[in-house]
Scaffold this motif. Structure first.
Motif, PDB file in Angstrom:
ATOM      1  N   ASP A  63      26.687  -1.135  17.818  1.00  9.32           N
ATOM      2  CA  ASP A  63      25.512  -0.268  17.820  1.00  9.32           C
ATOM      3  C   ASP A  63      24.238  -1.087  17.723  1.00  9.32           C
ATOM      4  O   ASP A  63      24.185  -2.093  17.008  1.00  9.32           O
ATOM      5  N   ASN A  64      23.201  -0.649  18.410  1.00  7.02           N
ATOM      6  CA  ASN A  64      21.914  -1.327  18.382  1.00  7.02           C
ATOM      7  C   ASN A  64      21.069  -0.887  17.183  1.00  7.02           C
ATOM      8  O   ASN A  64      20.098  -1.534  16.830  1.00  7.02           O
ATOM      9  N   TYR A  65      21.455   0.183  16.530  1.00  6.99           N
ATOM     10  CA  TYR A  65      20.694   0.753  15.415  1.00  6.99           C
ATOM     11  C   TYR A  65      20.968   0.009  14.115  1.00  6.99           C
ATOM     12  O   TYR A  65      22.114  -0.145  13.700  1.00  6.99           O
ATOM     13  N   ASP A  66      19.899  -0.449  13.463  1.00  3.53           N
ATOM     14  CA  ASP A  66      19.992  -1.113  12.160  1.00  3.53           C
ATOM     15  C   ASP A  66      19.615  -0.103  11.080  1.00  3.53           C
ATOM     16  O   ASP A  66      18.443   0.257  10.959  1.00  3.53           O
ATOM     17  N   PRO A  67      20.581   0.373  10.291  1.00  2.00           N
ATOM     18  CA  PRO A  67      20.268   1.390   9.281  1.00  2.00           C
ATOM     19  C   PRO A  67      19.370   0.876   8.150  1.00  2.00           C
ATOM     20  O   PRO A  67      18.691   1.671   7.504  1.00  2.00           O
ATOM     21  N   HIS A  68      19.332  -0.404   7.914  1.00  2.80           N
ATOM     22  CA  HIS A  68      18.475  -0.938   6.847  1.00  2.80           C
ATOM     23  C   HIS A  68      16.993  -0.867   7.221  1.00  2.80           C
ATOM     24  O   HIS A  68      16.146  -0.670   6.353  1.00  2.80           O
ATOM     25  N   SER A  69      16.674  -1.020   8.487  1.00  4.60           N
ATOM     26  CA  SER A  69      15.274  -0.967   8.914  1.00  4.60           C
ATOM     27  C   SER A  69      14.944   0.329   9.657  1.00  4.60           C
ATOM     28  O   SER A  69      13.789   0.556  10.010  1.00  4.60           O
ATOM     29  N   ASP A  70      15.967   1.154   9.914  1.00  2.00           N
ATOM     30  CA  ASP A  70      15.794   2.404  10.643  1.00  2.00           C
ATOM     31  C   ASP A  70      15.186   2.169  12.032  1.00  2.00           C
ATOM     32  O   ASP A  70      14.290   2.885  12.460  1.00  2.00           O
ATOM     33  N   ALA A  71      15.682   1.110  12.702  1.00  3.10           N
ATOM     34  CA  ALA A  71      15.158   0.753  14.016  1.00  3.10           C
ATOM     35  C   ALA A  71      16.281   0.284  14.937  1.00  3.10           C
ATOM     36  O   ALA A  71      17.288  -0.259  14.475  1.00  3.10           O
ATOM     37  N   ASN A  72      16.098   0.474  16.222  1.00  3.71           N
ATOM     38  CA  ASN A  72      17.060   0.009  17.232  1.00  3.71           C
ATOM     39  C   ASN A  72      16.697  -1.413  17.640  1.00  3.71           C
ATOM     40  O   ASN A  72      15.983  -1.615  18.614  1.00  3.71           O
ATOM     41  N   GLY A  80      25.108 -15.995  15.226  1.00  3.47           N
ATOM     42  CA  GLY A  80      25.518 -17.221  14.563  1.00  3.47           C
ATOM     43  C   GLY A  80      26.929 -17.098  14.042  1.00  3.47           C
ATOM     44  O   GLY A  80      27.708 -16.239  14.472  1.00  3.47           O
ATOM     45  N   ASP A  81      27.241 -17.944  13.079  1.00  3.87           N
ATOM     46  CA  ASP A  81      28.583 -18.027  12.517  1.00  3.87           C
ATOM     47  C   ASP A  81      28.465 -18.138  11.006  1.00  3.87           C
ATOM     48  O   ASP A  81      27.758 -19.010  10.503  1.00  3.87           O
ATOM     49  N   LEU A  82      29.122 -17.247  10.290  1.00  2.09           N
ATOM     50  CA  LEU A  82      29.195 -17.320   8.833  1.00  2.09           C
ATOM     51  C   LEU A  82      30.665 -17.380   8.442  1.00  2.09           C
ATOM     52  O   LEU A  82      31.392 -16.411   8.632  1.00  2.09           O
ATOM     53  N   GLY A  83      31.096 -18.514   7.948  1.00  4.43           N
ATOM     54  CA  GLY A  83      32.480 -18.666   7.528  1.00  4.43           C
ATOM     55  C   GLY A  83      33.485 -18.454   8.635  1.00  4.43           C
ATOM     56  O   GLY A  83      34.569 -17.931   8.402  1.00  4.43           O
ATOM     57  N   GLY A  84      33.133 -18.856   9.849  1.00  3.26           N
ATOM     58  CA  GLY A  84      34.046 -18.711  10.977  1.00  3.26           C
ATOM     59  C   GLY A  84      33.997 -17.354  11.653  1.00  3.26           C
ATOM     60  O   GLY A  84      34.743 -17.099  12.594  1.00  3.26           O
ATOM     61  N   GLU A  85      33.138 -16.474  11.201  1.00  7.77           N
ATOM     62  CA  GLU A  85      33.007 -15.129  11.766  1.00  7.77           C
ATOM     63  C   GLU A  85      31.693 -15.036  12.540  1.00  7.77           C
ATOM     64  O   GLU A  85      30.633 -15.371  12.021  1.00  7.77           O
ATOM     65  N   HIS A  86      31.757 -14.581  13.804  1.00  5.74           N
ATOM     66  CA  HIS A  86      30.535 -14.377  14.588  1.00  5.74           C
ATOM     67  C   HIS A  86      29.735 -13.227  13.978  1.00  5.74           C
ATOM     68  O   HIS A  86      30.294 -12.165  13.697  1.00  5.74           O
ATOM     69  N   VAL A  87      28.441 -13.454  13.788  1.00  2.00           N
ATOM     70  CA  VAL A  87      27.556 -12.444  13.212  1.00  2.00           C
ATOM     71  C   VAL A  87      26.261 -12.371  14.007  1.00  2.00           C
ATOM     72  O   VAL A  87      25.923 -13.284  14.762  1.00  2.00           O
ATOM     73  N   VAL A  88      25.529 -11.284  13.795  1.00  3.12           N
ATOM     74  CA  VAL A  88      24.169 -11.154  14.302  1.00  3.12           C
ATOM     75  C   VAL A  88      23.292 -10.830  13.100  1.00  3.12           C
ATOM     76  O   VAL A  88      23.651 -10.003  12.256  1.00  3.12           O
ATOM     77  N   ALA A  89      22.144 -11.498  13.014  1.00  3.38           N
ATOM     78  CA  ALA A  89      21.174 -11.235  11.955  1.00  3.38           C
ATOM     79  C   ALA A  89      20.132 -10.280  12.499  1.00  3.38           C
ATOM     80  O   ALA A  89      19.486 -10.555  13.510  1.00  3.38           O
ATOM     81  N   SER A  90      19.955  -9.156  11.839  1.00  2.00           N
ATOM     82  CA  SER A  90      18.937  -8.200  12.258  1.00  2.00           C
ATOM     83  C   SER A  90      17.567  -8.870  12.207  1.00  2.00           C
ATOM     84  O   SER A  90      17.250  -9.588  11.260  1.00  2.00           O
ATOM     85  N   PRO A  91      16.731  -8.650  13.220  1.00  2.00           N
ATOM     86  CA  PRO A  91      15.442  -9.328  13.253  1.00  2.00           C
ATOM     87  C   PRO A  91      14.433  -8.829  12.223  1.00  2.00           C
ATOM     88  O   PRO A  91      13.411  -9.465  12.014  1.00  2.00           O
ATOM     89  N   ILE A  92      14.715  -7.721  11.549  1.00  2.00           N
ATOM     90  CA  ILE A  92      13.726  -7.202  10.599  1.00  2.00           C
ATOM     91  C   ILE A  92      14.018  -7.672   9.174  1.00  2.00           C
ATOM     92  O   ILE A  92      13.254  -8.431   8.603  1.00  2.00           O
ATOM     93  N   TYR A  93      15.120  -7.240   8.581  1.00  2.00           N
ATOM     94  CA  TYR A  93      15.423  -7.638   7.199  1.00  2.00           C
ATOM     95  C   TYR A  93      16.483  -8.719   7.099  1.00  2.00           C
ATOM     96  O   TYR A  93      16.892  -9.081   6.007  1.00  2.00           O
TER      97      TYR A  93
END
Length: 128
Positions: A63-72, A80-93
């Motif tokens: 999903d493109n929606y970030d519930p923490h910032s209430d934005a798409n 990136g990678d955290l502990g071998g797991e692919h992740v995405v960091a939300s650009p707001i928080y």
């Protein structure tokens, strides 16, 4: 070359992801339209879906929606990678979401829906 990355599925209020394979496959774009290590947003069946292409052409759809910032905005995040797991960091928080499961690393009670995604003859398809 056809790759399939099946991912878990959940809604933003559930912490227990489940595999979803009941939806309809929708054509999104050519694989070449998504640069490696980048994300794009696609409107698929009235849902904004963020699709990420890794360096090795592995794809994730979430999903493109970030519930923490209430934005798409998830498609604009940094992968990136955290502990071998692919992740995405939300650009707001800057909350990190696991691309495979949709679980937020900093808030495990928050989970984004993920979608099966695959490449067929150079074209990206998402199941919603």
């Amino acid at each position: 070359m056809s790759q399939l990355q099946q991912t878990a599925s959940s809604d933003s209020t559930t912490t227990q992801p489940a595999t979803s394979t009941d939806g309809v496959w929708q054509l999104v774009c050519a694989l070449d339209d998504i640069w490696p290590n980048m994300g794009v947003c696609a409107l698929v069946e009235d849902r904004q879906v963020a699709i990420f292409r890794m360096q090795d052409d592995l794809l994730y759809a979430i999903d493109n929606y970030d519930p923490h910032s209430d934005a798409n905005v998830i498609s604009r995040g940094i992968i990136g990678d955290l502990g071998g797991e692919h992740v995405v960091a939300s650009p707001i928080y800057k909350h990190h979401y696991q691309l495979r499961t949709g679980i937020c690393v900093e808030d495990a009670d928050t989970c984004l829906r993920t979608y099966p995604v695959e490449v067929r003859d150079g074209v990206v398809w998402v199941q919603v």
